[in-house]
Structure formats: C-alpha cells, structure tokens
Enzyme design. Structure first.
Site, mmCIF file in Angstrom:
data_model
loop_
_atom_site.group_PDB
_atom_site.id
_atom_site.type_symbol
_atom_site.label_atom_id
_atom_site.label_comp_id
_atom_site.label_asym_id
_atom_site.label_seq_id
_atom_site.Cartn_x
_atom_site.Cartn_y
_atom_site.Cartn_z
ATOM 1 N N ASP A 112 -5.091 9.337 -2.945
ATOM 2 C CA ASP A 112 -4.106 10.374 -2.592
ATOM 3 C C ASP A 112 -4.766 11.700 -2.223
ATOM 4 O O ASP A 112 -4.526 12.734 -2.844
ATOM 5 C CB ASP A 112 -3.130 10.571 -3.751
ATOM 6 C CG ASP A 112 -2.315 9.318 -4.056
ATOM 7 O OD1 ASP A 112 -1.260 9.141 -3.443
ATOM 8 O OD2 ASP A 112 -2.768 8.514 -4.888
ATOM 9 N N HIS B 201 -4.295 13.199 0.708
ATOM 10 C CA HIS B 201 -3.243 13.943 1.419
ATOM 11 C C HIS B 201 -3.837 15.000 2.344
ATOM 12 O O HIS B 201 -3.412 16.170 2.343
ATOM 13 C CB HIS B 201 -2.273 14.578 0.427
ATOM 14 C CG HIS B 201 -1.365 13.598 -0.244
ATOM 15 N ND1 HIS B 201 -0.174 13.186 0.303
ATOM 16 C CD2 HIS B 201 -1.486 12.910 -1.411
ATOM 17 C CE1 HIS B 201 0.415 12.312 -0.494
ATOM 18 N NE2 HIS B 201 -0.368 12.112 -1.542
ATOM 19 N N ASP C 270 -3.005 6.966 1.043
ATOM 20 C CA ASP C 270 -2.591 8.345 1.329
ATOM 21 C C ASP C 270 -3.785 9.234 1.622
ATOM 22 O O ASP C 270 -3.905 10.345 1.091
ATOM 23 C CB ASP C 270 -1.760 8.920 0.182
ATOM 24 C CG ASP C 270 -0.312 8.458 0.213
ATOM 25 O OD1 ASP C 270 0.070 7.775 1.185
ATOM 26 O OD2 ASP C 270 0.434 8.753 -0.738
ATOM 27 N N ASN D 160 1.904 5.196 1.194
ATOM 28 C CA ASN D 160 3.248 5.334 1.749
ATOM 29 C C ASN D 160 3.350 6.478 2.740
ATOM 30 O O ASN D 160 4.301 6.539 3.523
ATOM 31 C CB ASN D 160 4.265 5.549 0.612
ATOM 32 C CG ASN D 160 3.956 6.787 -0.211
ATOM 33 O OD1 ASN D 160 2.827 6.961 -0.685
ATOM 34 N ND2 ASN D 160 4.930 7.661 -0.395
ATOM 35 N N HIS D 161 2.376 7.394 2.757
ATOM 36 C CA HIS D 161 2.396 8.495 3.721
ATOM 37 C C HIS D 161 1.722 8.108 5.043
ATOM 38 O O HIS D 161 2.118 8.629 6.091
ATOM 39 C CB HIS D 161 1.698 9.729 3.132
ATOM 40 C CG HIS D 161 2.545 10.491 2.182
ATOM 41 N ND1 HIS D 161 3.173 11.672 2.497
ATOM 42 C CD2 HIS D 161 2.891 10.233 0.892
ATOM 43 C CE1 HIS D 161 3.856 12.118 1.459
ATOM 44 N NE2 HIS D 161 3.690 11.262 0.462
ATOM 45 N N HIS E 201 -1.372 0.673 -4.027
ATOM 46 C CA HIS E 201 -0.722 1.970 -3.880
ATOM 47 C C HIS E 201 0.775 1.763 -4.023
ATOM 48 O O HIS E 201 1.488 1.575 -3.037
ATOM 49 C CB HIS E 201 -1.064 2.575 -2.517
ATOM 50 C CG HIS E 201 -0.647 4.019 -2.373
ATOM 51 N ND1 HIS E 201 -1.525 5.064 -2.527
ATOM 52 C CD2 HIS E 201 0.548 4.588 -2.084
ATOM 53 C CE1 HIS E 201 -0.902 6.203 -2.343
ATOM 54 N NE2 HIS E 201 0.380 5.937 -2.073
ATOM 55 N N HIS F 159 -1.065 6.243 -5.679
ATOM 56 C CA HIS F 159 0.312 6.713 -5.484
ATOM 57 C C HIS F 159 0.772 7.651 -6.592
ATOM 58 O O HIS F 159 1.480 8.615 -6.311
ATOM 59 C CB HIS F 159 1.290 5.544 -5.354
ATOM 60 C CG HIS F 159 2.693 5.979 -5.034
ATOM 61 N ND1 HIS F 159 3.007 6.665 -3.876
ATOM 62 C CD2 HIS F 159 3.861 5.846 -5.707
ATOM 63 C CE1 HIS F 159 4.302 6.911 -3.850
ATOM 64 N NE2 HIS F 159 4.848 6.439 -4.954
ATOM 65 N N HIS G 288 0.358 10.693 -8.892
ATOM 66 C CA HIS G 288 -0.482 11.880 -8.722
ATOM 67 C C HIS G 288 -1.062 12.412 -10.020
ATOM 68 O O HIS G 288 -2.012 13.188 -10.000
ATOM 69 C CB HIS G 288 0.306 12.987 -8.016
ATOM 70 C CG HIS G 288 0.433 12.768 -6.544
ATOM 71 N ND1 HIS G 288 0.627 13.798 -5.640
ATOM 72 C CD2 HIS G 288 0.397 11.635 -5.801
ATOM 73 C CE1 HIS G 288 0.704 13.310 -4.423
ATOM 74 N NE2 HIS G 288 0.572 11.994 -4.489
#
Length: 653
Positions: free
Chosen positions: A19, A21, A59, A126-127, A215, A243, A245
């Site tokens: 993650d 991001h 992610d 998922n992002h 994830h 996934h 955080h």
C-alpha cells in the site's frame, strides 16, 4: 565467518512493503510529495540492505489511472535504485509463462537487454487493479517495460488457479503465491465454492517454504466482504497481507495456528483515522529453508500524525462561552503539534504534522473548522480538517426528541461514519429490492467501474447490452407479438431472474471449456490421485534461432497402468475411450500439483555479462524416480490419501 557467508548464500532476503499509494494528493502544495518520498525510501532500504528482491503487496498506485507525472516518477525511481551491474542470486525454476502472463513471459532480470540488480515482484490492489478495455492496469505498463514483475492476476475470478513462482537460492527453496485484489464479496463466494486452487510442486514438497501475498479485507465489515484466515490452505507457511493500512508487521499466528501473518500496512497516511496513526514500517523478510524472520524497518519520511479525543462536557467548560471553547481547542492542538515535532528523529521527516482532534460536543455548538484551521496554517499539513465533531451515541430506548435534535443526531452519525463508509455499502443500500429488468449485481459492478475505474461508458454499455438481450429473448418466445402485457411482464421477470442467476453462478459447458483450455496451455502435471492424465506441454518460444532447435523434455509424474474402470457399463471399453472420458473434478485444492521446470544454468549474474543463450530455459533429460503403485487406473474411483507437509515456523538464530 565462513558460516555467515554460507548462511547468506542460502538465505532469501526480501524487502516487503504494501500500500505505497504513490500519487496520493499529488496536487496538494504541502503533502503532494509524501507518497513519492516514502516509496523512494523503501527502494533505498532495498539497495542498502542488498536484498534479493522487493515484494509489493498491492496498491503501488493510489489511482487506477495514475497521472503521467506519477508514472514518470515511479519509473525514474525504479531505474535509479533497481538497475545496475550487481548480480541477482536467485533462480526461477517454474514455468515463467504461467507466472508472468504477458507477451514475453519471463522475469525481467533474465532479459539480456536490461541490467536489473534488484527485481521487484508485485501484485495489484483495489486501487490499481485491471480495468477498462483489455483489462490492463498501471502495473501492466511497468511490467511490459521490464521495470517490475507483475504476477497474481486472475483471468477468471469465478475459478481461480494460482501457479507459484518457484525460486531457489543455494539450498533454500521458495514457492511464492500471489493473489491480486478481487472484489471481496465475489472472492468470498469463490472460496465458499472451493474454486480457489493453489498449485503445489510435486518434487520434494516438504523442502519448499510457501509464501502467500494477497490484497483483501482482513477485518470483517460484513459477513461476506473479507477473507477469513481459515479459508487459506493449511500448507501455507507465511502470509503477507496487504490492503489493511494499520501496521502490524510483527508476525502473528493465524487463528488456527497453521501459519504466520504479517501485515506491513501502508507507507503513507491516506485517511485521518486511528489505524493510520500507528508508525509506518516496511520489513526485511529472511527465509532459510523452513524458518523465517521478519525485521521491521521504520520509515523516516512519513509525515507525523497525532490523533486525540476530547469530551467538552467533561472539561468544565461553559457551553454559552464559545470563545473559551475555541481557546481550549486551540491549546489542545498546540500541545499535539509540539508532541509531533518532538517525535521527529530524522531530517527527512516532514516538519508539518497531521493533526486530528475528535471532539465530542454533546450540549455544545460546533464552530467553523475552516476558520479554526486558519490559526495553524504553515504549522500543520491539514489546517482545514483538524477538528472532527461528533455527538455521544444515544441509548436504544425510545425517547421523544424534537426535529432539531433529530437532525443533529443524524448529522453526527453521518459525520462519525463518513470515514468508514465504502462506495459498495452505499450502492447496496439502494439496491436492496429486485429491479424489474436490470440485474442488481451486474448494475452494481457497472456503477463500481464507472466511479472507481473511471470507465465512462460502463453503465451505458451494460444497459444497452441487457436491453438487447431482453429484446432478443422476447422475440424468440413471442415471434408473432401476440402476447398480452401480463404475459410479457411474466417473461421479462423470468429472463431477469435467469440473468441474475447467470451473473452469480457460472457453471456448465463454458466453465468446462475454460478449464480444458487452461489445461491445454499449461505445463501442469497432476498427481495420480487427481485422476486426470498428465498433459505434455509445448516448450516456450526461444529468443534466438539456435535455441528454437532445442528440444524440451517434460518431467512426468503419476504414471499408472491403464486399468479399466469397474464401474463402467461396458467392460470392453478401450483405453482410448477411458482417456477421452472427462473425470469428475475435485474440489480439494491440495490435489493439484505444479511441475518444476529445471534449469542447467548457474545462478544469474549481471545481465550485461550474460550471453543471450543463457536466458533460455533448458529442461533436464533426467526423470524423477517415482514408486509405481500396483493398481488404480486414471479413472479409478478409489483415491489414495494425501499427506501434507508439516508447517513449522521458527525464528532464525
């Protein structure tokens, strides 16, 4: 000293992060560079620690369609820290065309045109999941450019088969399984139907350390929107869970004690919630044979985040003196800022912290959050949303309240749950009743793609396709157009129900054809107890003319005598007829096995120093010695029992 060198030669050193991001709030003047700095720090740790490879748990990007600036910066960072002349000391033994389903079908550091010193293996989240025309994601762009090795992508989410990346280093062997993000409700149904199959190596199963990275939701928000630990196979040794955080990187034993789970958490704060206030880490995972060790590495470039709760009614304040309330809250925020600055231990840490003060204001009026935040401009990174007002939850007893009180209670509940409400929950609340023509589940999916994946035509395409199918079915059942309106409504309701069922459960001939197609394209050799004959596979295409002339030989397993099935009606059926007959498919995922593709070459060194022929895979002529059993034909009803390897998770000494 010799023992330390020997241990290093037999120990996988993996830098783990999830993650990242990258691209989160990239246009924010204060926080715009946070995600890039954190991702760069992860790569710096990998270079400093001289790891064998980097493992990302989904992610990598915050947006499904990241900006050109974000993609450019990520590609730049990977080239800066992961390319070079340092040799790669891991070797892949599995069929790479199954692990990396792109046109080239091989790991990036074996390409003679690239100098990769630290390979990156990543699944999608998922992002940044596949979407749109062609089902591509941003990771596919990095993969086709040989910057990362993208794996864990499922072509059929209703019947998932995961082929591990089989890695070796010295005497240690690692089976790396990847499962990219799938919508939680859909994956839950697939697990319940026992259609998530993890292929296992046939040879020396107990010698492999099985590592799974996925994830998905780990915390249950509803009964069917998460993956429970009990759903995972019992032969798994270690799980990297993306996934979620909240950082829980220290390995925890699963609920049934079968394996260990590490949850690294995100490397950047994407929400002002309690779980994000925990310090961020990446991890160094060391694996030697059947033991492992996770070492947490704190990220110094993460912006400090302090969160507190305050109840105004318990502070002895006058509800009519709002100036006194404002000064009290301002002093509280000043204390939080000083505490955040005091915890800064690195010059690379951003100076403006994130501050969130949750205020329970029962009996008090609220104040303007934006006006209050102007006091702290250039002192905090989020001046406009420092305060979060909410009221105390009322008892379940029936109490008469005024319209104003009821409105305030509704706004308080909405504000309190805003950070935890997902898009799927909102859509489900409006689709609780069946629609007359459009199947709700497919409409839900189309709206999800429209909002989350920015597919502007997803809803229009879905409606048009559904209407065309409905019109076609009506014409086929009423070619003369003489039916009454009531009869037409009945036909429409029936067809809608059929479509709804079709979207929920996919089975029958299409699934069988898909399964047969998968078998014909892979180099899978099933166990004898699976009752499916082994299939020979085509050798992967070589990059040079010389290698095209090489012949490949496949290691075969489970050779059985062609004994006739006693349950057949015709006892004189030929052996060819037995082979053509489709056996019943087993739901036991542990009955599947994966053939190991052996290589003659030594450990991979610098790609600049390798010849092109070194990148080609040569299969050994030798076949493993298999003890043949006396009876049981390929279609025999009796299946021998399977012994699973014992899962032992110890710490490296």
């Amino acid at each position: 000293m010799a023992d330390e060198n020997e241990e290093d030669e037999n120990t996988f050193r993996i830098l783990v992060a999830t993650d990242c991001h990258v691209g989160f709030l990239e246009k924010d003047p204060i926080r715009g560079r946070d995600s890039f700095n954190s991702f760069e720090e992860v790569l710096q740790h990998a270079q400093t620690l001289k790891v064998d490879f980097i493992l990302l748990g989904g992610d990598l990007f915050h947006d499904n369609k990241p900006s050109r600036r974000t993609i450019y910066r990520v590609m730049e960072l990977i080239r800066m820290y992961c390319f070079g002349d340092n040799p790669v000391s891991i070797q892949i033994l599995s069929d790479q065309t199954l692990n990396f389903p792109n046109k080239f079908g091989r790991v990036n550091y074996e390409d003679p045109n690239y100098n990769v010193s630290i390979p990156i293996f990543s699944i999608h989240g998922n992002h940044d999941d596949p979407a749109g025309d062609g089902g591509l994601s941003a990771l596919d762009i990095l993969s086709i450019g040989n910057l990362i090795n993208y794996f864990g992508k499922s072509s059929n989410v209703d019947d998932i088969t995961i082929y591990p990346i089989l890695l070796s280093k010295g005497t240690s062997k690692l089976a790396l399984y990847g499962l990219g993000n799938i919508r939680d409700e859909r994956l839950y149904r697939t697990f319940q139907q026992k259609k998530v199959k993890l292929m296992r190596p046939i040879e020396s199963r107990e010698d492999w350390f099985n590592l799974l990275v996925l994830h998905q939701n780990r915390v249950a928000h509803s009964p069917k929107d998460h993956v429970h630990e009990s759903m995972l196979d019992n032969f798994i040794n270690f799980v990297i869970w993306g996934h979620e955080h909240e950082c829980k990187i220290e390995p925890q034993q699963s609920c049934e004690g079968r394996f260990y789970i590490s949850q690294p958490g995100s490397s950047i704060c994407t929400a002002l919630s309690e779980s994000e206030a925990v310090k961020k880490h990446c991890g160094l995972l060391e694996i030697r044979k059947s033991v492992c060790r996770m070492t947490a590495i704190e990220l110094k470039t993460v912006r400090p985040f302090v969160m507190e709760d305050v109840v105004l009614a318990s502070e002895g304040l006058d509800a009519d003196d709002m100036d006194l309330v404002v000064n009290f809250l301002a002093n509280k925020v000043d204390e939080m800022i000083q505490r955040a600055i005091k915890d800064i231990s690195s010059p690379n840490t951003p100076k403006e912290p994130l501050i969130r003060l949750r205020v329970e204001h029962t009996g008090f009026d609220t104040i303007s959050k934006e006006k209050f935040g102007q006091r702290f401009v250039k002192r905090v990174a989020n001046p406009n949303d420092i305060l979060l007002f909410h009221k105390k939850k009322k008892s379940t007893g029936r109490v008469k309240v005024s319209g104003k009180q009821e409105e305030d209670a509704f706004l308080a509940r909405a504000t309190e749950s805003m950070d935890h409400t997902s898009f799927e929950d909102m859509i489900n609340s409006f689709l609780t009743q069946n629609l007359e023509i459009l199947p709700e589940n497919k409409l839900h999916e189309a709206v999800h793609r429209f909002v989350e994946k920015e597919e502007k035509s997803s809803i229009t395409d879905f409606v048009e396709a559904t209407l065309k199918l409905m019109q076609k079915n009506l014409i086929s059942q009423d070619p003369t157009k003489s039916s009454k309106p009531e009869e037409i409504e009945e036909i429409v309701a029936k067809e809608t129900s059929n479509m709804r069922t079709l979207y929920n459960i996919r089975q029958g001939d299409d699934q069988d054809k898909s399964q047969d197609a998968d078998e014909s394209l892979t180099t899978i050799a099933f166990d004898a107890d699976e009752k499916i004959p082994t299939k020979s596979a085509k050798a992967p295409k070589k990059s040079t003319n010389a290698t095209k002339k090489k012949t490949t030989k496949k290691t075969t397993v489970g050779q059985k005598s062609k004994k006739k099935n006693p349950s057949q009606k015709n006892p004189k059926a030929s052996a060819a007829a037995l082979k053509k007959k489709t056996p019943a498919k087993s739901n036991d995922v542990n009955r599947y096995s994966l053939q190991i593709v052996k290589q003659e070459k030594d450990l991979i060194g610098s790609s600049r120093k390798r010849k092109k022929s070194d990148s080609d895979v040569d299969l050994l002529d030798e076949k493993p010695k298999i003890k043949k059993k006396k009876t049981n034909s390929l279609l025999d009803d009796e299946t021998p029992s399977i012994v699973h390897p014992k899962t032992e998770n110890k710490s490296l000494t």
